[in-house]
Structures are given as C-alpha cells and as structure tokens.
Design an enzyme around this catalytic site. Structure first.
Site, PDB file in Angstrom:
ATOM      1  N   LYS A 162      77.891  30.617  71.334  1.00  0.00           N
ATOM      2  CA  LYS A 162      76.955  31.555  71.959  1.00  0.00           C
ATOM      3  C   LYS A 162      77.510  32.091  73.290  1.00  0.00           C
ATOM      4  CE  LYS A 162      73.716  31.084  68.782  1.00  0.00           C
ATOM      5  NZ  LYS A 162      74.307  30.198  67.775  1.00  0.00           N
TER       6      LYS A 162
HETATM    7  C1  LIG Z   1      69.559  33.058  65.408  1.00  0.00           C
HETATM    8  C2  LIG Z   1      69.631  31.605  65.769  1.00  0.00           C
HETATM    9  N1  LIG Z   1      68.485  30.929  65.923  1.00  0.00           N
HETATM   10  C3  LIG Z   1      68.483  29.618  66.258  1.00  0.00           C
HETATM   11  C4  LIG Z   1      69.656  28.925  66.426  1.00  0.00           C
HETATM   12  C5  LIG Z   1      69.595  27.458  66.732  1.00  0.00           C
HETATM   13  O1  LIG Z   1      70.277  27.118  67.892  1.00  0.00           O
HETATM   14  P1  LIG Z   1      70.933  25.672  68.047  1.00  0.00           P
HETATM   15  O2  LIG Z   1      72.133  25.619  67.158  1.00  0.00           O
HETATM   16  O3  LIG Z   1      71.294  25.618  69.509  1.00  0.00           O
HETATM   17  O4  LIG Z   1      69.902  24.675  67.673  1.00  0.00           O
HETATM   18  C6  LIG Z   1      70.873  29.597  66.296  1.00  0.00           C
HETATM   19  C7  LIG Z   1      72.153  28.891  66.508  1.00  0.00           C
HETATM   20  O5  LIG Z   1      72.978  28.711  65.702  1.00  0.00           O
HETATM   21  C8  LIG Z   1      70.858  30.969  65.931  1.00  0.00           C
HETATM   22  O6  LIG Z   1      72.011  31.628  65.769  1.00  0.00           O
END
Ligand SMILES: Cc1ncc(COP(=O)(O)O)c(C=O)c1O
Length: 394
Positions: free
Chosen positions: A188
């Site tokens: 990210k």
């Molecule tokens: C669109 C989206 N929502 C939610 C998430 C969830 O984030 P995390 O991996 O930090 O739990 C991600 C991450 O991959 C994502 O790309």
C-alpha cells in the site's frame, strides 16, 4: 534498472524507517504507548480528517467502522464484488449479510446505478441495507457525491474502503461517509508490515472504535457503570479499574509499527509524486499497444495511484491471462489480478447463490496489475512495456 524480478508492488523502506523502529524498540512501551496517538494525529492531519484510529490491519479498520455504526446480525450491507475479500468479510464479522453490487466494466467501481440496482435486489430479498462500502479500486476514487445521494435516499450509511487511496487530498475527510478505512500492508501507499487506520469526522464513532479495538475497555471514570467497583469510598476512581460495557477485540497496532508508520507518512507526498510520474510514463509507453492492451481509464479523475492496472483483450492477444502472466514472469515481471469478484468465492457462492454481475465480470476478464511502486525506475517501466510489446508481437 533493476536486473532482478519486478513484483507488482512492494514497500519502500529507508534508513530513517529502520532508525525509527530501532528507537521505538529502545523505548519503554512497545505497545499502547505515546507513539500510537502521535501516529493517529499525523494520519488525521495527512488525510484532513478530524479523527484517526489505528488498528492492526485494514481488515480490522473495516470491521471497527462496521461495528461503530452498529452493523450486526439481522442487518445487510452492500459491497461491490470487485474488491479484496476483506471488504465483504468485515461485514460478515459483524453478523450482517452482504449484498454484492456490480461495478462499472471499465474502472471496476461502484456507481450510483450499480448501488441503486443492489438496493433493489436487496429489497426483493426482503433486506433493507443499512450500509454500503464503496471501494476506491486501484486508487481511483468513486463518485462519492453521487453515491451519497443514492445512499441518503435509502437511509444507507457509506463507509469508504480507501485501502487503495491514501495520499489523495480529501480522502479520509469523510465528507460523504461515516468513516474511511486504510491499510498499511506493504504493497500500500505506506507500509507498517500489517496495519490499518479508520478516519471519521464523528467523535462518537472514533470513541467507539478506540474502545472496540481494545477489548471494549473504557478507562474514563465518567463512563463507569459499576460505581461499587470503580470508585473508593470518597469517590476517587480506583487506579486499577477499567470497565467493559460491550464486547471488543484486540486490534491494537503496537508502538513499534506506529513509529514505522510515522516515518513512512513523512514520505507520503514523495511516494505519491513518484507514483504519479510512473503512471504518466506507463501511459506513454503503453499507448502504442492499444487497443489490445490499454490502461484502466483514468483521465481527469481523482486517483491515489495504488496500483497501475491495464485492460487486456485476451482474445485479440491470442493468449490466456494465465499464459501472459507466466510469460511475463519468465521475463522477470510480476503481475496480479485485482480482483476475482468476491461473490464467486465458494463461501459467498454457497451463502448467496449465483449472481449475474456483468460489469464485474467484464472488468475481471480483462484486468491485470503491473509493477508499480516508488522505487521502480524509468528503465524498469520501459522493460515492462517492452515485455508487453514482445508478448503482443508488436
Ligand atoms: C481494497 C482492500 N480492502 C481491504 C484490504 C485489507 O487490508 P489488510 O490486508 O491490511 O487487512 C485490502 C488489502 O489488501 C484491500 O486492498
């Protein structure tokens, strides 16, 4: 130029980040210390939001937001099917049901029309959705004003999945939503290994999320219900006492990672500048490959540039996506599909049956994310474009 393998995304860590974590490791508190509030304040400032609550993943950030608006068993929430599993899973974690919405075929985004269609489908099922989760896919921002109009007409609260959109002015300020959720996973905009942040303009939502991320505990004497346990005979709060008025989780982000987050946040503008430069460069380099290979349209749009995705006409290319990805991999180039529509996942298909979401099907059939991160060099981008040209036989 990097001679080695180019992944589709990766973190950018420098000596200042390493020093920040080392300093945190020498501190007194590895978790629940003062760096948490410092990271939250810096994140709120960077996103123009009134409140930021950090947590240990973007998934937790979504779950906290969903709980804070009161989503629970018996409720339904609309989720665009073209997203990562976590957006839908956060709804299920509350016990609420997911109503999958379609997206537009060119950008993969929830639109006012696909939101309306999802509300109508929910009604047929006897459900009245309480919330909807627009996803700023790839960093391209949904038309929040248009979504808010539809949502407002149906009593739906918007929660932004902004995991792809950190770094864009105004994303996080929540002008049209109750909350916006971010991830600090390594691919990210900024990286803390794992991590998440929810922003909100509503102090009550922020307060609830802060309690829910820490077992549902409250420590403010004014909120204590068990006066017999909470206070000394003279009314002084007992120093050990905390109270749990509702069920919560341990979703805390440790100080170590908040220190890394602060250090990364200081470079966000620089990272975003490079991402914008790279996007413009890819646009130029890939232009000759149209119409078989073309960027996901983004002209004049608000864009956080998390991913650079292309749409490929695989029939005209004469190769399947799997074959193209394998060929690119053999040339040292990573790629990924963001995303397989979530309603096709066996868990959701078993729960909600077969759905016809043609916009998502069309986007999914063509999309491919290509290497894109701040340390990618111009020469790396040229290598990626040359590989695509070679595969196209151009
Ligand atoms: C669109 C989206 N929502 C939610 C998430 C969830 O984030 P995390 O991996 O930090 O739990 C991600 C991450 O991959 C994502 O790309």
């Amino acid at each position: 130029m990097s001679a080695g393998f180019l992944p589709y995304g990766r973190q950018t860590i420098d000596e200042a980040d390493i020093a920040a974590v080392a300093t945190a490791l020498r501190g007194d508190l590895l978790t629940t210390g003062p760096t948490v509030a410092r990271f939250e304040a810096a994140f709120a400032a960077a996103t123009g939001s009134a409140h930021a609550v950090v947590s240990n993943s973007g998934t937790a950030a979504l779950h906290l937001a969903a709980m804070a608006i009161g989503l629970g068993p018996g409720d339904a929430a609309i989720v665009p099917t073209l997203t990562f599993l976590a957006t839908a899973n956060a709804v299920r974690m509350t016990g609420a049901e997911v109503v999958f919405a379609d997206v537009d075929a060119e950008m993969g985004l929830l639109t006012a029309d696909t939101l309306k269609a999802a509300v109508a489908r929910a009604r047929v099922l006897g459900l009245k959705p309480r919330a909807a989760f627009p996803v700023h896919l790839n960093g391209r921002v949904c038309d929040m004003a248009a979504l808010a109009q539809v949502a407002g007409a149906h009593g739906i609260v918007l929660i932004e999945d902004a995991c792809h959109a950190l770094g864009l002015a105004d994303i996080g300020a929540c002008r049209h939503s109750a909350a916006a959720c971010f991830s600090t996973h390594p691919v990210k905009a900024i990286a803390t290994g794992e991590g998440g942040v929810t922003t909100t303009a509503d102090p009550e939502i922020a307060r609830r999320m802060a309690a829910l991320r820490s077992h549902g505990m409250v420590r403010e004497p004014a909120r204590f219900q068990r006066r017999d346990l909470a206070f000394d005979a003279d009314g002084t709060p007992n120093p050990w006492y905390y109270e749990m008025p509702e069920f919560g989780w341990n979703y805390r982000m440790p100080d170590l990672l908040c220190a890394l987050g602060l250090s990364q946040l200081a470079k966000l503008d620089m990272f975003q500048r490079r991402r914008r430069e790279l996007a413009a460069l890819y646009d130029r380099l890939l232009a000759p490959l149209a119409p078989v290979i073309r960027p996901v349209p983004h002209a004049d749009a608000a864009h956080g540039w998390h991913l650079y995705a292309v749409l490929v006409d695989f029939a005209k290319l004469g190769k399947t996506r799997g074959a193209l990805m394998r060929a690119l991999h053999a040339r040292g180039i990573g790629s990924q599909v963001h995303y397989t529509p979530v309603h096709l996942q066996p868990y959701y298909a078993a729960r909600y049956g077969t759905l016809d979401l043609p916009g998502a099907a069309a986007y999914y059939a063509q999309c491919l994310s290509i290497p894109f991160y701040p340390t990618l060099t111009d020469a790396d981008a040229a290598r990626v474009a040359e590989a695509f040209a070679a595969e196209l036989g151009a």
